[in-house]
Design a protein around this motif. Structure first.
Motif, PDB file in Angstrom:
ATOM      1  N   LYS A 179      -5.066 -11.508   9.510  1.00 24.26           N
ATOM      2  CA  LYS A 179      -5.059 -11.119  10.918  1.00 24.26           C
ATOM      3  C   LYS A 179      -5.464  -9.664  11.111  1.00 24.26           C
ATOM      4  O   LYS A 179      -6.125  -9.313  12.083  1.00 24.26           O
ATOM      5  CB  LYS A 179      -3.675 -11.375  11.516  1.00 24.26           C
ATOM      6  CG  LYS A 179      -3.592 -11.140  13.024  1.00 24.26           C
ATOM      7  CD  LYS A 179      -2.170 -11.376  13.523  1.00 24.26           C
ATOM      8  CE  LYS A 179      -1.737 -12.808  13.296  1.00 24.26           C
ATOM      9  NZ  LYS A 179      -0.371 -13.066  13.847  1.00 24.26           N
ATOM     10  N   ALA A 180      -5.069  -8.807  10.172  1.00 30.29           N
ATOM     11  CA  ALA A 180      -5.278  -7.375  10.382  1.00 30.29           C
ATOM     12  C   ALA A 180      -6.196  -6.733   9.347  1.00 30.29           C
ATOM     13  O   ALA A 180      -6.304  -5.520   9.294  1.00 30.29           O
ATOM     14  CB  ALA A 180      -3.933  -6.653  10.408  1.00 30.29           C
ATOM     15  N   GLY A 181      -6.847  -7.538   8.524  1.00 31.52           N
ATOM     16  CA  GLY A 181      -7.881  -6.983   7.672  1.00 31.52           C
ATOM     17  C   GLY A 181      -7.444  -6.409   6.350  1.00 31.52           C
ATOM     18  O   GLY A 181      -8.012  -5.420   5.896  1.00 31.52           O
ATOM     19  N   THR A 182      -6.443  -6.995   5.715  1.00 28.97           N
ATOM     20  CA  THR A 182      -6.074  -6.569   4.372  1.00 28.97           C
ATOM     21  C   THR A 182      -6.846  -7.400   3.363  1.00 28.97           C
ATOM     22  O   THR A 182      -6.730  -8.625   3.340  1.00 28.97           O
ATOM     23  CB  THR A 182      -4.564  -6.725   4.123  1.00 28.97           C
ATOM     24  OG1 THR A 182      -3.856  -5.844   4.991  1.00 28.97           O
ATOM     25  CG2 THR A 182      -4.208  -6.390   2.682  1.00 28.97           C
ATOM     26  N   ALA A 183      -7.628  -6.742   2.517  1.00 28.90           N
ATOM     27  CA  ALA A 183      -8.381  -7.450   1.493  1.00 28.90           C
ATOM     28  C   ALA A 183      -7.469  -7.863   0.360  1.00 28.90           C
ATOM     29  O   ALA A 183      -7.500  -9.006  -0.087  1.00 28.90           O
ATOM     30  CB  ALA A 183      -9.502  -6.553   0.960  1.00 28.90           C
ATOM     31  N   THR A 184      -6.646  -6.912  -0.110  1.00 30.68           N
ATOM     32  CA  THR A 184      -5.823  -7.145  -1.298  1.00 30.68           C
ATOM     33  C   THR A 184      -4.455  -6.526  -1.108  1.00 30.68           C
ATOM     34  O   THR A 184      -4.341  -5.387  -0.639  1.00 30.68           O
ATOM     35  CB  THR A 184      -6.481  -6.526  -2.540  1.00 30.68           C
ATOM     36  OG1 THR A 184      -7.820  -7.012  -2.669  1.00 30.68           O
ATOM     37  CG2 THR A 184      -5.697  -6.869  -3.801  1.00 30.68           C
ATOM     38  N   ALA A 185      -3.417  -7.247  -1.493  1.00 27.42           N
ATOM     39  CA  ALA A 185      -2.054  -6.720  -1.456  1.00 27.42           C
ATOM     40  C   ALA A 185      -1.513  -6.657  -2.877  1.00 27.42           C
ATOM     41  O   ALA A 185      -1.650  -7.614  -3.649  1.00 27.42           O
ATOM     42  CB  ALA A 185      -1.159  -7.600  -0.592  1.00 27.42           C
ATOM     43  N   LEU A 186      -0.903  -5.533  -3.216  1.00 29.21           N
ATOM     44  CA  LEU A 186      -0.248  -5.365  -4.507  1.00 29.21           C
ATOM     45  C   LEU A 186       1.211  -5.753  -4.350  1.00 29.21           C
ATOM     46  O   LEU A 186       1.956  -5.101  -3.617  1.00 29.21           O
ATOM     47  CB  LEU A 186      -0.358  -3.922  -4.988  1.00 29.21           C
ATOM     48  CG  LEU A 186      -1.654  -3.445  -5.642  1.00 29.21           C
ATOM     49  CD1 LEU A 186      -1.923  -4.200  -6.928  1.00 29.21           C
ATOM     50  CD2 LEU A 186      -2.839  -3.550  -4.709  1.00 29.21           C
ATOM     51  N   THR A 187       1.631  -6.815  -5.016  1.00 26.85           N
ATOM     52  CA  THR A 187       2.976  -7.328  -4.814  1.00 26.85           C
ATOM     53  C   THR A 187       3.999  -6.585  -5.674  1.00 26.85           C
ATOM     54  O   THR A 187       3.686  -6.085  -6.750  1.00 26.85           O
ATOM     55  CB  THR A 187       3.061  -8.828  -5.138  1.00 26.85           C
ATOM     56  OG1 THR A 187       2.824  -9.029  -6.530  1.00 26.85           O
ATOM     57  CG2 THR A 187       2.033  -9.605  -4.322  1.00 26.85           C
ATOM     58  N   SER A 188       5.222  -6.538  -5.174  1.00 29.30           N
ATOM     59  CA  SER A 188       6.328  -5.900  -5.895  1.00 29.30           C
ATOM     60  C   SER A 188       7.640  -6.514  -5.425  1.00 29.30           C
ATOM     61  O   SER A 188       7.705  -7.169  -4.388  1.00 29.30           O
ATOM     62  CB  SER A 188       6.333  -4.386  -5.655  1.00 29.30           C
ATOM     63  OG  SER A 188       6.454  -4.092  -4.275  1.00 29.30           O
ATOM     64  N   ILE A 189       8.683  -6.281  -6.229  1.00 33.27           N
ATOM     65  CA  ILE A 189      10.032  -6.749  -5.908  1.00 33.27           C
ATOM     66  C   ILE A 189      10.792  -5.604  -5.251  1.00 33.27           C
ATOM     67  O   ILE A 189      10.850  -4.489  -5.777  1.00 33.27           O
ATOM     68  CB  ILE A 189      10.778  -7.203  -7.173  1.00 33.27           C
ATOM     69  CG1 ILE A 189      10.005  -8.315  -7.883  1.00 33.27           C
ATOM     70  CG2 ILE A 189      12.190  -7.668  -6.811  1.00 33.27           C
ATOM     71  CD1 ILE A 189       9.836  -9.578  -7.084  1.00 33.27           C
ATOM     72  N   THR A 190      11.387  -5.881  -4.109  1.00 30.58           N
ATOM     73  CA  THR A 190      12.129  -4.849  -3.392  1.00 30.58           C
ATOM     74  C   THR A 190      13.585  -4.814  -3.867  1.00 30.58           C
ATOM     75  O   THR A 190      13.981  -5.500  -4.815  1.00 30.58           O
ATOM     76  CB  THR A 190      12.039  -5.078  -1.870  1.00 30.58           C
ATOM     77  OG1 THR A 190      12.620  -3.961  -1.190  1.00 30.58           O
ATOM     78  CG2 THR A 190      12.722  -6.363  -1.457  1.00 30.58           C
TER      79      THR A 190
END
Length: 381
Positions: free
Chosen positions: A93-104
């Motif tokens: 929806k907002a144009g993110t190509a890639t997200a780096l995932t992590s545990i919060t």
């Protein structure tokens, strides 16, 4: 307006001015990412076809994380009813190509080394599967079973060599009262073997804030996320620098959440006993010392605190506003600021709007924050 209509309109002299003005408006709309007028955001299809942003602060909730925490008396409710499909929807929806995932938070330590090792492995395998199943859309910052040092070294090897993780996720502080580990920030000597290995690998190390036992529920009706998260980010930055860790292990590439917490506002305190040219041509003097730029630097920080601060990276999660971004930009070059949302707690659209409307960055700088800075740090992306 179709291309043929634009060309036809331009052929008429009386329409030339309107034609040029229309082109300028169109170009402006395409550049102003995050605004409601952006053509890039007009549909998920357009966003997916024109990926731009790299989000370095993006959380996932592996099923094993939730179930094992519950078995140990900790209830983890995924924020805003998180699902992977909601992650992808927000990205598109907002144009993110890639997200780096992590545990919060609260992280993976439940007082049992064997359990935390198993949980780290399951969480990292889960993240790696997301990367494989959605080529190009995800990267991963691998989780570790700290404060278990031996287990963490083994998980670094597995995550980096087998799973090809993009980096490692550390929390700002670790505790295990049963073994006498109380509020150990990342510059503590116990973490030296981990730093040595990450430095050898020239690894990217993303950090996320966590509460310290010393400072829980100090102010009634004020959640830890309001004050303690930013404060503990600052504490761990100070710990890393003043312990000499960042000097001894210069090839660790640090990313700190939330614009580095309160660090930009405390820079004069960080310069205690010395002075540095924080703003070009203006020397900022800390308490004590001669006030001469570069004098009185701590023995463990021979290049100076400011040098160490300016080689680190800082995301804009929950800080994409004029006050925080102006302070951060005064402290570090724009090249050290990267895009982060803190999804699912905040959305890409909210963060992008904040950057675009804060009035701190020009268009080229926003493009650098959105993608270019992280792409240089994480070349696989």
């Amino acid at each position: 307006m179709k291309e043929s209509q634009l060309v036809k309109s331009a052929d008429r002299p009386e329409s030339r001015r309107h034609f040029l003005g229309g082109l300028a408006s169109l170009a402006g709309a395409l550049i102003l990412e995050g605004s409601s007028a952006t053509a890039f955001r007009s549909s998920p299809q357009n966003a997916a076809a024109n990926p731009r942003r790299i989000d370095v602060h993006h959380h996932v909730y592996p099923p094993a994380y939730i179930s094992i925490a519950k078995e140990n008396g900790i209830t983890i409710n995924p924020a805003n009813n998180w699902t992977l499909s909601k992650t992808l929807e927000d990205m598109d929806k907002a144009g993110t190509a890639t997200a780096l995932t992590s545990i919060t938070t609260p992280g993976l330590w439940f007082g049992n080394a064997a359990l935390s090792r198993r949980l780290s492995r399951e969480c990292n395998d889960y993240a790696a599967k997301i990367v494989r199943d959605h080529p190009g859309r995800f990267g991963m910052f691998a989780a570790l079973p700290l404060p278990d040092i031996d287990g963490s070294l083994k998980e670094i090897e597995y995550a980096m060599d087998v799973l090809k993780a993009d980096g490692i996720c550390l929390h700002t502080v670790y505790q295990d009262k049963a073994t006498g580990i109380e509020d150990r920030f990342l510059g503590h000597a116990m973490f030296a073997p981990v730093h040595e290995e990450l430095n050898r690998r020239k690894a990217v190390v993303y950090t996320h804030p966590k509460e310290a036992d010393c400072c829980r529920n100090i102010v009634p009706d004020v959640a830890a996320t309001v004050i303690e998260y930013g404060t503990n980010t600052t504490r761990t930055i100070a710990s890393l620098i003043f312990s000499g860790t960042t000097t001894k292990f210069p090839d660790e590439k640090w990313i700190f959440s939330h614009a580095g917490g309160t660090t930009p506002f405390l820079v004069e305190r960080f310069l205690n006993g010395t002075a540095e040219e924080v703003v070009p041509g203006i020397v900022t003097k800390g308490q004590g010392g001669s006030g001469v730029a570069g004098s009185g630097r701590p023995a463990k920080v021979p290049n100076g605190v400011l040098h160490e601060l300016r080689k680190m990276y800082y995301d804009c999660a929950q800080t994409a506003n004029r006050i925080a971004m102006r302070a951060l930009r005064a402290l570090v070059p724009v090249s050290q600021i990267v895009f982060g949302t803190d999804f699912p707690f905040r959305t890409t659209a909210e963060t992008a709007k904040g950057l675009n409307t804060c009035g701190v960055f020009n268009r080229a700088e926003i493009r650098a924050i959105n993608r270019d800075n992280a792409a240089k740090l994480l070349p696989r992306l």
